[in-house]
Each structure stands twice: as structure tokens, then as C-alpha cells.
Scaffold this active site. Structure first.
Site, PDB file in Angstrom:
ATOM      1  CG  ASP A  34      -0.212   0.040   2.528  1.00 44.41           C
ATOM      2  OD1 ASP A  34       1.040   0.016   2.510  1.00 44.41           O
ATOM      3  OD2 ASP A  34      -0.873   0.105   3.578  1.00 44.41           O
ATOM      4  CD  GLN A  94       7.107  26.331   0.795  1.00 48.45           C
ATOM      5  OE1 GLN A  94       6.387  26.171   1.763  1.00 48.45           O
ATOM      6  NE2 GLN A  94       6.995  25.592  -0.295  1.00 48.45           N
ATOM      7  CE  LYS A 191      16.416  34.835  -8.990  1.00 45.87           C
ATOM      8  NZ  LYS A 191      16.655  33.400  -8.865  1.00 45.87           N
ATOM      9  NE  ARG A 193      12.101  32.986  -7.853  1.00 40.76           N
ATOM     10  CZ  ARG A 193      12.262  31.935  -8.669  1.00 40.76           C
ATOM     11  NH1 ARG A 193      11.229  31.465  -9.341  1.00 40.76           N
ATOM     12  NH2 ARG A 193      13.431  31.366  -8.790  1.00 40.76           N
ATOM     13  CG  ASP A 218      21.595  29.954  -8.618  1.00 35.39           C
ATOM     14  OD1 ASP A 218      21.786  30.339  -7.453  1.00 35.39           O
ATOM     15  OD2 ASP A 218      20.575  30.269  -9.275  1.00 35.39           O
ATOM     16  CB  SER A 222      13.582  25.135  -9.842  1.00 37.00           C
ATOM     17  OG  SER A 222      12.246  24.747  -9.833  1.00 37.00           O
ATOM     18  CB  THR A 226      17.596  31.731 -12.232  1.00 34.11           C
ATOM     19  OG1 THR A 226      16.402  31.935 -11.492  1.00 34.11           O
ATOM     20  CG2 THR A 226      18.719  32.553 -11.645  1.00 34.11           C
TER      21      THR A 226
HETATM   22  C1  R5P Z   1      16.695  31.412  -5.935  1.00 38.87           C
HETATM   23  O1  R5P Z   1      16.838  32.480  -5.440  1.00 38.87           O
HETATM   24  C2  R5P Z   1      17.754  30.377  -6.132  1.00 38.87           C
HETATM   25  O2  R5P Z   1      19.005  30.790  -5.726  1.00 38.87           O
HETATM   26  C3  R5P Z   1      17.786  29.909  -7.566  1.00 38.87           C
HETATM   27  O3  R5P Z   1      18.299  30.961  -8.353  1.00 38.87           O
HETATM   28  C4  R5P Z   1      16.419  29.563  -8.053  1.00 38.87           C
HETATM   29  O4  R5P Z   1      15.811  28.686  -7.148  1.00 38.87           O
HETATM   30  C5  R5P Z   1      16.467  28.954  -9.433  1.00 38.87           C
HETATM   31  O5  R5P Z   1      15.162  28.708  -9.823  1.00 38.87           O
HETATM   32  P1  R5P Z   1      14.747  28.629 -11.326  1.00 38.87           P
HETATM   33  O6  R5P Z   1      15.594  27.574 -11.992  1.00 38.87           O
HETATM   34  O7  R5P Z   1      13.291  28.263 -11.277  1.00 38.87           O
HETATM   35  O8  R5P Z   1      14.944  29.979 -11.934  1.00 38.87           O
END
Ligand code: R5P
Length: 294
Positions: A34, A94, A191, A193, A218, A222, A226
């Protein structure tokens, strides 16, 4: 001292066991039909000092639960000092309540881990150093940037410059650490976001990259936006080769393609999250620091 190799980090645990000359504890784990997790120590760990190694990459919740089962069982069976190495610490982005009502999940995770009275806590390139203060144990974040840059240097690169794609303090510190150890130049881009849309805007800054090989460093890839933004800017400014090194590679489906299409020559990562792009092991980084602190 024994190594407890969590289900998410078997290869890394073997490397660490060799470098520390510490045996891997015999354990057994499986999933029931399960999906529930079963774990068992197959040797006595009472009064033993142990190092638990478990990375928290996706599926994060499963890997977190496995870790909690291991820590609970080790405490329950009377382990002495429990040292914890989480190569990739999930939920680190987070780290505060950016929008009202949000969960501060990295603090919640620390609060739970605290319950097991760990002696020390290690991770690689934590997203924000302030997360370390959520832990009562001695807590360390270790840079992988020097080893990542060293990997790029093996390609025999020309007039190198190390660049962070982000102007946050931790991002700059990472490239500064590698650059100062290697007596190389470093710099960074700006940068922004958008917290609502997730869109990333990268800002240029004044520094010379024309015909110079660049190592972009970096903590996380993700969506790849960036890095892709940074690579695009550097290509437009006529950089030579562009190497993209990252500590934690968590690519969404088109992230790698996006960065290559922007003009990167090679993307590589550490083994905090095992993948075919894991070219750099964090085992020596952990072992060096652990030996120093113990
Ligand atoms: C964010 O401030 C981290 O240092 C990375 O730059 C970020 O998590 C990269 O994320 P992504 O690939 O989505 O741009």
C-alpha cells in the site's frame, strides 16, 4: 561511528563511509504494497554515534518521512550522538512568510527534526543561511561552489570569471568563496522574482566577459529560467564558453533544454541529488568539515 545510509543517498553514503573509514550500519527497508514505509536496523546501534545521510529531493514528502522514521528509530534504540547530513534540504525556499498567511515550511521541518535531539546538522548550499538558526543543534551549510568551479577548470578554460545569476547575499557569497580560493575574478547579475507570477527578470551589471570563459554558479536549478536569463545575457555580451554549475539540480521538464537553448556549453551538478549530470561529489566537502568539527 557508523553511517546510516538513508534510501535517498546510497552512493553518497558509500563515498562518505570510505573517506571517513566508518562502516555503514546494516539496515533493511522496503515499501509495503500500500506504499507505507518499513525500516529496521539489522545491528545494534545502542550507545553508538551515528551519521544519518538522507537527501530530501523529490518526492520530498517520502524522503522526509523516511528520515523521520530513521531518526525516531535510532533514538528509540538508544543511539548516542546522532549527526545528520541532509545534502539537499527541501523546502528551504519557504524560509519566511513572504505573503500573509503562508506556511514557513523550512522552520516547521527544523522544529520536527529538533525533536530527535540531533548533535549536529550539515547541509550543502542552503538557500538562506538564516534557516540554520531554526536548528538548536550545531548547524552548518557547506559550499559546493569551489568543487563545481574546479570541475569546469579541468576543461582548461580561458581567462575565467565566476558569476552568480542572482544578487542575493548567499548567491554572491558562493561565488566569492570559490573565486577567493582559486584567486579568480567573480561578479554577479541582478535578479527580481515576481512572488505572484513567478516570473524572473535579470538585470545586467557592468563587468567584462567578452571572449572570457564563464562559470555560472547557483544553488538550485528548478525551472531553469534564472540560469537561462543569465546565459542569454552573457552570450549577447560575447562571452567565450559558458559553464553552468549547480549544487542542487531539480529541473522541471524543459529546464535543461531552456538553458542549452540560451547558449550554455555544459551544465553539471553535484551529487546532492543523483542524476546523470552529477559530476561533482560533495562527500569530501562533508567529510572535511565533519572531521574539523567533531
Ligand atoms: C533562488 O533564489 C535560487 O538561488 C535559484 O536561483 C532559483 O531557485 C532557481 O530557480 P529557477 O531555476 O526556477 O529559476
Amino acid at each position: 561511528m557508523k553511517i546510516v545510509s538513508g534510501p535517498s543517498s546510497p552512493a553518497l553514503s558509500v563515498n562518505i563511509s570510505r573517506l571517513l573509514n566508518a562502516p555503514i550500519a546494516r539496515i533493511k527497508y522496503k515499501r509495503f504494497p500500500d506504499g507505507e514505509f518499513y525500516f529496521k536496523f539489522e545491528e545494534d546501534i545502542s550507545d553508538e554515534d551515528i551519521i544519518v545521510i538522507q537527501s530530501l529531493y523529490p518526492p520530498q514528502e517520502s524522503h522526509i518521512f523516511e528520515l523521520l522514521v530513521i531518526l525516531h528509530t535510532a533514538r528509540d534504540l538508544g543511539a548516542n550522538n546522532i549527526h545528520l547530513f541532509i545534502p539537499y534540504l527541501a523546502y528551504s525556499r519557504q524560509d519566511e512568510r513572504y505573503l500573509s498567511g503562508e506556511a514557513v515550511t523550512s522552520r516547521m521541518l527544523a522544529d520536527i527534526i529538533q525533536q530527535f535531539d540531533i548533535t549536529s546538522f550539515y547541509t550543502i548550499d542552503i538557500h538562506n543561511k538564516k534557516i540554520l538558526s531554526f536548528y538548536k543543534a550545531s548547524a552548518y551549510t557547506l559550499f559546493a561552489s569551489l568543487e563545481l568551479v574546479n570541475y569546469a577548470l579541468k576543461h582548461g578554460i580561458n581567462d575565467p570569471i565566476i558569476i552568480a545569476p542572482d544578487d542575493e547575499e548567499d548567491a554572491i557569497e558562493r561565488v566569492k568563496y570559490a573565486a577567493s580560493n582559486l584567486s579568480l575574478e567573480y561578479n554577479f547579475l541582478g535578479k527580481f522574482r515576481d512572488r505572484y507570477t513567478g516570473e524572473i527578470t535579470t538585470f545586467e551589471r557592468e563587468f567584462e566577459v567578452k571572449e572570457r570563459d564563464v562559470v555560472l554558479i547557483d544553488d538550485i536549478i528548478s525551472t531553469g529560467k534564472t540560469m537561462a536569463n543569465a546565459v542569454r545575457i552573457l552570450r549577447r555580451r560575447e562571452a567565450g564558453k559558458i559553464y553552468v554549475g549547480v549544487s542542487h539540480l531539480l529541473p522541471s521538464p524543459h529546464a535543461i533544454q531552456l538553458i542549452y537553448e540560451a547558449g550554455a556549453d555544459e551544465i553539471f551538478a553535484s551529487d546532492t541529488i543523483p542524476s546523470e549530470l552529477s559530476k561533482v561529489s560533495v562527500a569530501p566537502i562533508f567529510v572535511q568539515s565533519f572531521k574539523k568539527n567533531i
